[in-house]
Design a protein around this motif. Structure first.
Motif, mmCIF file in Angstrom:
data_model
loop_
_atom_site.group_PDB
_atom_site.id
_atom_site.type_symbol
_atom_site.label_atom_id
_atom_site.label_comp_id
_atom_site.label_asym_id
_atom_site.label_seq_id
_atom_site.Cartn_x
_atom_site.Cartn_y
_atom_site.Cartn_z
ATOM 1 N N GLN A 68 65.677 22.911 -37.649
ATOM 2 C CA GLN A 68 65.067 23.519 -39.061
ATOM 3 C C GLN A 68 64.104 22.057 -39.290
ATOM 4 O OE1 GLN A 68 68.174 24.565 -41.281
ATOM 5 N NE2 GLN A 68 68.143 26.722 -40.736
ATOM 6 N N LYS A 97 58.191 25.125 -43.842
ATOM 7 C CA LYS A 97 59.480 25.068 -43.236
ATOM 8 C C LYS A 97 59.208 25.848 -41.876
ATOM 9 C CE LYS A 97 64.138 26.408 -44.447
ATOM 10 N NZ LYS A 97 64.793 26.984 -45.385
ATOM 11 N N ALA A 142 69.760 23.190 -35.875
ATOM 12 C CA ALA A 142 70.218 24.673 -36.680
ATOM 13 C C ALA A 142 71.465 25.007 -35.721
ATOM 14 C CB ALA A 142 69.162 25.475 -36.330
ATOM 15 N N THR A 150 61.827 26.931 -38.260
ATOM 16 C CA THR A 150 62.869 26.834 -37.655
ATOM 17 C C THR A 150 62.287 27.318 -36.254
ATOM 18 O OG1 THR A 150 64.255 27.389 -39.568
ATOM 19 C CG2 THR A 150 65.123 27.896 -37.490
ATOM 20 N N SER A 182 61.763 31.437 -40.028
ATOM 21 C CA SER A 182 61.462 30.468 -41.261
ATOM 22 C C SER A 182 60.960 31.100 -42.512
ATOM 23 C CB SER A 182 60.659 29.459 -40.844
ATOM 24 O OG SER A 182 60.772 28.824 -39.764
#
Length: 161
Positions: free
Chosen positions: A101, A113, A148, A115, A159
Protein backbone atom coordinates in the motif's frame (compact mmCIF):
# COMPACT_ATOMS: atom_id res chain seq x y z
CA UNK A 1 7.84 8.45 4.89
CA UNK A 2 8.09 9.75 8.41
CA UNK A 3 11.73 8.78 8.46
CA UNK A 4 13.67 10.24 11.36
CA UNK A 5 16.26 12.91 10.57
CA UNK A 6 19.61 11.53 9.43
CA UNK A 7 21.42 12.50 12.65
CA UNK A 8 19.00 10.31 14.67
CA UNK A 9 19.31 7.40 12.23
CA UNK A 10 23.12 7.66 12.44
CA UNK A 11 22.97 7.48 16.24
CA UNK A 12 20.36 4.71 16.56
CA UNK A 13 21.00 2.31 13.65
CA UNK A 14 24.49 1.20 14.81
CA UNK A 15 23.15 0.39 18.29
CA UNK A 16 20.29 -1.73 16.90
CA UNK A 17 22.58 -3.56 14.47
CA UNK A 18 25.27 -3.96 17.14
CA UNK A 19 22.72 -5.86 19.23
CA UNK A 20 22.17 -8.26 16.31
CA UNK A 21 18.90 -6.90 14.92
CA UNK A 22 17.94 -5.41 11.58
CA UNK A 23 16.93 -1.77 11.89
CA UNK A 24 13.93 -1.74 9.54
CA UNK A 25 13.35 1.98 10.02
CA UNK A 26 12.99 4.84 12.45
CA UNK A 27 10.04 7.23 12.58
CA UNK A 28 10.12 10.54 14.40
CA UNK A 29 7.05 12.72 14.91
CA UNK A 30 8.04 15.84 16.85
CA UNK A 31 5.45 17.51 19.04
CA UNK A 32 5.92 19.98 21.90
CA UNK A 33 4.20 17.69 24.44
CA UNK A 34 3.70 14.32 22.78
CA UNK A 35 6.64 13.60 20.47
CA UNK A 36 7.19 10.01 19.32
CA UNK A 37 10.35 8.19 18.31
CA UNK A 38 9.49 4.71 16.96
CA UNK A 39 12.14 2.16 16.01
CA UNK A 40 11.19 -0.94 13.99
CA UNK A 41 13.45 -3.94 14.51
CA UNK A 42 13.49 -7.43 13.01
CA UNK A 43 15.51 -10.63 13.01
CA UNK A 44 15.38 -14.03 11.30
CA UNK A 45 14.05 -15.53 14.55
CA UNK A 46 11.29 -12.94 14.86
CA UNK A 47 10.93 -10.32 17.59
CA UNK A 48 9.79 -10.85 21.16
CA UNK A 49 8.94 -8.28 23.83
CA UNK A 50 12.34 -9.00 25.42
CA UNK A 51 14.07 -7.97 22.16
CA UNK A 52 12.18 -4.66 22.10
CA UNK A 53 13.02 -4.05 25.74
CA UNK A 54 16.72 -4.77 25.15
CA UNK A 55 16.92 -2.31 22.24
CA UNK A 56 14.84 0.28 24.11
CA UNK A 57 17.18 0.12 27.13
CA UNK A 58 20.32 0.57 25.00
CA UNK A 59 18.90 3.34 22.79
CA UNK A 60 17.38 5.14 25.77
CA UNK A 61 20.78 5.24 27.49
CA UNK A 62 22.41 6.73 24.40
CA UNK A 63 19.61 9.30 23.99
CA UNK A 64 20.03 10.38 27.62
CA UNK A 65 23.77 10.95 27.08
CA UNK A 66 23.66 12.49 23.58
CA UNK A 67 20.38 14.39 24.10
CA UNK A 68 19.68 14.83 20.34
CA UNK A 69 15.94 15.54 20.72
CA UNK A 70 14.52 18.75 22.17
CA UNK A 71 11.36 18.52 24.26
CA UNK A 72 9.37 15.56 25.49
CA UNK A 73 8.94 12.41 23.46
CA UNK A 74 8.03 8.77 23.88
CA UNK A 75 10.38 6.00 22.72
CA UNK A 76 8.76 2.91 21.18
CA UNK A 77 10.55 -0.16 19.87
CA UNK A 78 8.44 -2.54 17.80
CA UNK A 79 8.55 -5.38 15.30
CA UNK A 80 7.43 -4.28 11.82
CA UNK A 81 4.47 -6.69 11.84
CA UNK A 82 2.58 -8.08 8.84
CA UNK A 83 2.05 -4.57 7.49
CA UNK A 84 5.72 -3.63 7.75
CA UNK A 85 6.55 -0.08 6.74
CA UNK A 86 9.07 0.60 3.98
CA UNK A 87 11.80 3.17 4.59
CA UNK A 88 14.26 2.28 1.80
CA UNK A 89 14.08 1.24 -1.85
CA UNK A 90 15.93 -1.99 -0.99
CA UNK A 91 13.01 -3.06 1.19
CA UNK A 92 10.75 -3.07 -1.89
CA UNK A 93 13.27 -5.28 -3.72
CA UNK A 94 13.16 -7.79 -0.88
CA UNK A 95 9.37 -8.08 -1.21
CA UNK A 96 8.91 -8.32 -5.00
CA UNK A 97 5.73 -10.33 -5.60
CA UNK A 98 4.08 -9.05 -2.42
CA UNK A 99 1.20 -6.62 -2.04
CA UNK A 100 2.05 -3.06 -0.94
CA UNK A 101 0.00 0.00 0.00
CA UNK A 102 1.52 3.31 -1.08
CA UNK A 103 0.35 6.85 -0.31
CA UNK A 104 1.68 9.64 -2.53
CA UNK A 105 2.45 13.31 -1.96
CA UNK A 106 0.96 14.16 -5.39
CA UNK A 107 -1.28 12.08 -7.67
CA UNK A 108 0.14 9.69 -10.25
CA UNK A 109 -2.40 8.81 -12.95
CA UNK A 110 -4.99 10.65 -10.79
CA UNK A 111 -4.27 8.40 -7.79
CA UNK A 112 -2.86 9.37 -4.38
CA UNK A 113 -3.16 5.85 -2.95
CA UNK A 114 -2.19 2.61 -4.69
CA UNK A 115 -2.48 -0.96 -3.44
CA UNK A 116 -0.69 -3.30 -5.81
CA UNK A 117 1.81 -6.10 -6.29
CA UNK A 118 5.44 -5.05 -6.29
CA UNK A 119 6.52 -6.34 -9.70
CA UNK A 120 9.97 -4.77 -10.01
CA UNK A 121 12.32 -2.06 -8.82
CA UNK A 122 14.46 -0.05 -11.25
CA UNK A 123 16.77 2.46 -9.62
CA UNK A 124 14.57 4.65 -7.42
CA UNK A 125 11.30 3.61 -9.16
CA UNK A 126 8.94 0.98 -7.83
CA UNK A 127 6.51 -0.70 -10.25
CA UNK A 128 3.17 -1.70 -8.73
CA UNK A 129 0.47 -3.70 -10.50
CA UNK A 130 -3.14 -3.19 -9.49
CA UNK A 131 -5.50 -5.32 -11.55
CA UNK A 132 -4.37 -4.74 -15.19
CA UNK A 133 -2.77 -1.36 -14.53
CA UNK A 134 0.93 -0.80 -13.79
CA UNK A 135 2.07 2.25 -11.84
CA UNK A 136 5.67 3.48 -11.97
CA UNK A 137 6.17 5.25 -8.64
CA UNK A 138 9.33 7.19 -7.75
CA UNK A 139 10.37 6.38 -4.18
CA UNK A 140 10.65 10.09 -3.29
CA UNK A 141 7.00 10.59 -4.34
CA UNK A 142 5.81 8.31 -1.52
CA UNK A 143 4.55 9.86 1.69
CA UNK A 144 3.98 6.43 3.24
CA UNK A 145 4.47 2.84 2.09
CA UNK A 146 3.94 -0.50 3.74
CA UNK A 147 3.45 -4.18 3.03
CA UNK A 148 -0.23 -5.08 2.79
CA UNK A 149 -1.25 -8.16 4.78
CA UNK A 150 -2.06 -11.25 2.73
CA UNK A 151 -5.70 -11.28 3.82
CA UNK A 152 -6.23 -8.04 1.83
CA UNK A 153 -4.92 -9.77 -1.30
CA UNK A 154 -7.48 -12.56 -0.89
CA UNK A 155 -10.32 -10.04 -0.49
CA UNK A 156 -9.41 -8.32 -3.75
CA UNK A 157 -9.07 -4.92 -2.08
CA UNK A 158 -8.73 -1.96 -4.43
CA UNK A 159 -7.20 1.39 -3.66
CA UNK A 160 -9.21 4.50 -3.02
CA UNK A 161 -8.75 7.63 -5.09
Amino acid sequence: MKQAPEHLVNLIEPIVEGLGYECVGIEYNPHPRHGLLRIYIDSDQGILVEDCSRVSHQVSGMLDVEDPIQGNYQLEVSSPGEDRPFFKVEQFERFIGSLAQVNLFSPIQKRKKITGLIIKVEGQNIFLQEDDQIFEVPFEAMSKARLAPEYLKNKGVRSGK
